[in-house]
Enzyme design. Structure first.
Site, mmCIF file in Angstrom:
data_model
loop_
_atom_site.group_PDB
_atom_site.id
_atom_site.type_symbol
_atom_site.label_atom_id
_atom_site.label_comp_id
_atom_site.label_asym_id
_atom_site.label_seq_id
_atom_site.Cartn_x
_atom_site.Cartn_y
_atom_site.Cartn_z
ATOM 1 N N TYR A 54 0.834 -1.197 0.000
ATOM 2 C CA TYR A 54 0.000 0.000 0.000
ATOM 3 C C TYR A 54 0.877 1.259 0.000
ATOM 4 C CZ TYR A 54 -3.349 3.566 1.300
ATOM 5 O OH TYR A 54 -4.103 4.706 1.300
ATOM 6 N N ASP A 55 1.881 1.261 0.883
ATOM 7 C CA ASP A 55 2.755 2.431 0.977
ATOM 8 C C ASP A 55 3.470 2.705 -0.350
ATOM 9 O OD1 ASP A 55 1.999 2.731 3.561
ATOM 10 O OD2 ASP A 55 3.793 1.792 4.421
ATOM 11 N N LEU A 101 -32.197 15.132 20.719
ATOM 12 C CA LEU A 101 -33.156 14.047 20.886
ATOM 13 C C LEU A 101 -33.669 13.999 22.310
ATOM 14 C CD1 LEU A 101 -31.252 11.165 19.072
ATOM 15 C CD2 LEU A 101 -33.391 12.216 18.323
ATOM 16 N N LYS A 136 -26.332 4.665 19.419
ATOM 17 C CA LYS A 136 -26.102 6.103 19.531
ATOM 18 C C LYS A 136 -24.599 6.309 19.639
ATOM 19 C CE LYS A 136 -27.847 10.270 21.694
ATOM 20 N NZ LYS A 136 -26.623 11.012 21.925
ATOM 21 N N CYS A 452 10.593 11.598 48.341
ATOM 22 C CA CYS A 452 11.816 12.133 48.938
ATOM 23 C C CYS A 452 11.979 11.776 50.415
ATOM 24 C CB CYS A 452 11.874 13.650 48.771
ATOM 25 S SG CYS A 452 10.692 14.526 49.804
HETATM 26 S S1 IVH Z 1 -30.232 11.025 14.438
HETATM 27 C C1 IVH Z 1 -33.101 14.526 14.918
HETATM 28 N N1 IVH Z 1 -28.805 8.903 14.931
HETATM 29 O O1 IVH Z 1 -27.032 12.347 18.984
HETATM 30 C C2 IVH Z 1 -32.296 13.299 14.759
HETATM 31 N N2 IVH Z 1 -28.212 10.912 16.017
HETATM 32 O O2 IVH Z 1 -28.930 13.751 20.773
HETATM 33 C C3 IVH Z 1 -30.981 13.399 15.445
HETATM 34 N N3 IVH Z 1 -26.249 10.740 17.446
HETATM 35 O O3 IVH Z 1 -26.550 15.469 17.655
HETATM 36 C C4 IVH Z 1 -29.908 12.724 14.744
HETATM 37 N N4 IVH Z 1 -25.846 8.614 17.065
HETATM 38 O O4 IVH Z 1 -25.109 13.751 16.623
HETATM 39 C C5 IVH Z 1 -28.976 10.203 15.193
HETATM 40 N N5 IVH Z 1 -27.601 6.940 15.251
HETATM 41 C C6 IVH Z 1 -27.788 8.224 15.501
HETATM 42 C C7 IVH Z 1 -26.936 8.943 16.363
HETATM 43 C C8 IVH Z 1 -27.195 10.294 16.601
HETATM 44 C C9 IVH Z 1 -25.450 9.703 17.706
HETATM 45 C C10 IVH Z 1 -26.083 12.109 17.990
HETATM 46 C C11 IVH Z 1 -26.318 13.181 16.971
HETATM 47 C C12 IVH Z 1 -27.175 14.224 17.615
HETATM 48 C C13 IVH Z 1 -27.333 13.717 19.000
HETATM 49 C C14 IVH Z 1 -28.776 13.925 19.419
#
Ligand code: IVH
Length: 725
Positions: A54-55, A101, A136, A452
């Site tokens: 690759y390099d 959220l 998440k 010390c």
């Molecule tokens: S959907 C309105 N999907 O969580 C819908 N967000 O608390 C919001 N985040 O700022 C975005 N994983 O950056 C979505 N699978 C996921 C996520 C996600 C992390 C973060 C996102 C947002 C924050 C909302």
């Protein structure tokens, strides 16, 4: 077998002599090929060629691009590395706001979320709602903007409206497509959202290396990813194992369902999470979330929960938004991870100011996805009196008849309960009860310094009995404190002596060349050049760097002294209040207390520091060595300033100055400048082309002023006199 060196020489000769047409064909083949190998390596973990091969291909492309700059393509993998730093991060306006959220913390709350959706949809609600469940991702939220298939900008979330432009660092991330895959039929304009994540294995390796060097550890992968992306220099981002995972789109794709949108994003070349699941109804959602919870700590990046989204776009539209979050999605937060492990010992580290900090030495254990061997215990109180008592790691802590949690101290042979909630450094919550616990001895602070051997002193604070500190008073006589003091003295924000790293500090102390900071200025190149890893050139450079450091401004020289509780900001306040090192040294308590940012604790530490003849002597030696402590003009700022207590927000383009300049003026006059308008905002400073912040200020009745108004305000006018309307 071929000889690799000869093989390489022959290949290189070929690159150097190729004509333009041949080079063009070669570049057009190399770019997609390297991009494919990148993807195989980073996304699919299934490389087809080894690193050396690759390099070599990469090097070939670099050579051809250097020879024929016109052949450079925007999607070339070489465009990801070595970009130029930017001067500052320009604002990034989100055309579609980035939302947050709502949260759910239990299966019951998920069921309530499902019921809420159905209630809101009324007659249009399907009997079973289809959802998508996704991990998440615990990273830095990011929006990527593509025009005609090319990456044109990347911006952080910021306040949801305005973030920072970080295209220069984000383009170095291997999983960010620089050009969208034509097979996915890219729209003319596309914005994709997702998270920038720091790969855990790389993060742990980086921290292990830092620990071995005795450096401060990075707290967690998320903050480290954010810190890397928000740098002006793209170098670190290009070297660190960052990845981008997409989870939604801002604009550009109309899909009938979120699951379809995700597939389209994937076809354009983005990585989407492989654990995303389509679920029919909320029971399946709960099961999917549990499944992700089980996987959670085996993932190569961090997640802090799961996101549940209504799949059907028409239902999403019908559900709409409440203030800043969609009604059609929610985040489920997993409880922090807890484990138990034997406490092998307690050791004590000695900090720069001599404070002994107990550190629990643990049998290595994995918690929250990282391996833990040490946990700091903060102080004596925490170690000896504030540990909870558990029957078992996951169980509830024991309580007494009044329902208060029982508290105890750490004993030899204890098994402790650890919790990691996000930061890498876990917390010791308590101990597992055992029948013989009370018969085993408590861990006790040593009476002498572990470094010390000097007798330690207890510093009690009558107001805060929990905060006893135990210190070694031997300052520069204690090896740990001396090295820490020297490292601090030469650090970037203090005297900024380039080329004087930790290893060299240790060597200088080992060789008895340096026993206090002023000794640094007596170092000669002919002595330095005999040290390990030093040559004449680096020795000369170091002597030069030391020479230059003598002229550092007063505030930095004061910060460099390492007075306990005196950080950069306080050092600045002291410098502007007294104007000279002698002024600061001779200030009495009353004078110190008049300085902004100096309270009784800081005043006491400053008085103690300058009351110690050894410190006064050291300052004399620094002066004699040529350290200038340059005097500054004294600002009679003591006490109230015209805008003390005010909270300002700045928006739009001002007629004669940048927003940063306006911010500096307001801050200097005592105001706090924040990024978003709320009821607490005292006034909005609005320039040309002000947008949503102006509307919001108008809605909330926050006074609005222009630049001229600000200047009058700074001159002492009242807010009512200068605000519009
Ligand atoms: S959907 C309105 N999907 O969580 C819908 N967000 O608390 C919001 N985040 O700022 C975005 N994983 O950056 C979505 N699978 C996921 C996520 C996600 C992390 C973060 C996102 C947002 C924050 C909302």
């Amino acid at each position: 077998m071929s000889d690799p060196a000869a093989d390489y020489a022959a290949r290189r000769e070929g690159w150097r002599t190729m004509d333009l047409d041949a080079a063009r064909r070669r570049v057009d083949a190399l770019v997609p090929e390297l991009n494919r190998h990148n993807r195989l390596y980073h996304e699919l973990a299934a490389p087809e060629i080894d690193d050396r091969e690759y390099d070599l291909l990469f090097r070939e492309l670099e050579v051809l691009e250097q020879r024929f700059p016109d052949l450079r393509r925007a999607d070339s993998p070489t465009a990801r590395v070595g970009g130029a730093p930017v001067d500052k991060l320009p604002p990034f306006e989100h055309r579609v706001p980035m939302l947050s959220l709502g949260n759910a913390f239990s299966a019951d709350e998920l069921v309530e979320f499902d019921e809420r959706c159905k209630r809101f949809l009324g007659d249009d609600a399907p009997a079973v709602i289809r959802y998508v469940v996704e991990p998440k991702l615990d990273g830095l939220a990011m929006e990527l903007v593509y025009q005609d298939g090319r990456l044109v900008a990347a911006g952080t979330r910021g306040d949801g409206q305005t973030g920072e432009t970080v295209t220069h660092t984000v383009r170095t991330i291997r999983t960010v497509p620089l050009r969208l895959d034509p097979a996915g039929d890219p729209p003319p304009t596309l914005s994709v959202r997702g998270e920038v994540l720091f790969e855990l294995a790389g993060f742990e390796a980086m921290n292990a290396a830092r620990e071995a060097r005795g450096e401060k550890l990075y707290e967690n992968p998320r903050n480290t990813a954010a810190g890397t992306i928000r740098q002006l220099d793209p170098g670190p981002a290009s070297r660190r194992p960052l990845l981008f995972m997409a989870h939604s789109a801002g604009e550009g794709i109309d899909a009938p369902a979120h699951s379809v949108l995700l597939q389209r994003i994937a076809r354009l070349g983005f990585q989407i999470n492989p654990h995303n699941r389509v679920c029919e109804g909320i029971e399946q959602v709960v099961a999917a979330i549990e499944e992700i919870g089980r996987l959670r700590h085996d993932l190569p990046y961090e997640i802090d929960g799961a996101v549940v989204k209504v799949d059907d776009t028409a239902l999403q539209d019908a559900l709409g938004f409440v203030t800043r979050s969609p009604r059609w999605a929610t985040a489920y937060k997993y409880p922090p991870d807890r484990v138990q492990t034997p406490l092998d010992d307690v050791e004590y580290s000695v900090g720069r100011t001599g404070v002994l900090t107990p550190v629990a030495k643990l049998s290595p254990v994995r918690v929250g996805g990282v391996t833990v061997r040490n946990a700091t215990l903060h102080n004596e109180h925490q170690m000896q009196r504030s540990m909870r008592v558990f029957d078992q790691a996951a169980g509830a802590a024991r309580v007494d008849a009044d329902g208060d949690e029982l508290r105890t101290g750490l004993r030899h042979g204890d098994v402790v309960v650890l919790q990691r909630a996000g930061d890498v450094i876990p917390q010791v919550l308590g101990v597992i009860d055992a029948p013989d616990r009370e018969t085993r001895p408590l861990h006790a602070f040593p009476s002498t310094c572990p470094v010390c051997g000097h007798e330690v002193v207890r510093e009690e604070n009558p107001k805060e009995p929990d905060k006893v500190s135990i210190r070694c008073p031997n300052r520069l006589g204690c090896r740990a404190q001396l090295e820490a003091a020297l490292r601090h003295f030469v650090s970037r924000r203090a005297m900024d002596v380039e080329g004087l790293g930790e290893k060299l500090v240790t060597q200088l102390v080992d060789e008895e060349l340096v026993a206090r900071p002023s000794d640094l200025y007596a170092l000669e190149a002919r002595v330095l050049e005999n040290l390990d890893r030093m040559g004449r050139k680096s020795a000369d450079n170091l002597v030069d760097a030391l020479q230059q450091s003598k002229a550092r401004p007063l505030d930095r020289a004061v910060f460099a002294l390492g007075i306990p509780l005196v950080g950069e900001a306080t050092a600045r306040d002291l410098a502007t209040a007294f104007g000279s090192i002698d002024g600061i040294m001779d200030a009495d308590e009353a004078a110190l207390l008049k300085v902004d940012g100096v309270g009784p604790d800081v005043a006491r530490r400053v008085l103690e520091f300058f009351g110690d003849p050894r410190n006064r002597e050291e300052i004399g030696l620094l002066k004699a060595a040529g350290v200038e402590f340059p005097e500054v003009e004294v600002h009679e700022s003591a006490g109230e300033q015209p805008l003390t207590g005010m909270v300002a927000v700045i928006t739009g383009t001002l007629p004669t100055m940048s927003r940063d300049e306006a911010k500096a003026l307001l801050t200097a006059a005592g105001a706090k400048v924040t990024g978003s308008v709320s009821k607490k905002t005292s006034f909005l400073l609005a320039g040309e082309a002000a947008g949503s912040k102006l509307t919001k200020a108008q809605d909330l009745g926050v006074p609005i002023i222009d630049e001229a108004g600000m200047m009058r305000l700074l001159g002492g006018a009242a807010l009512g006199e200068v605000a519009d309307g």
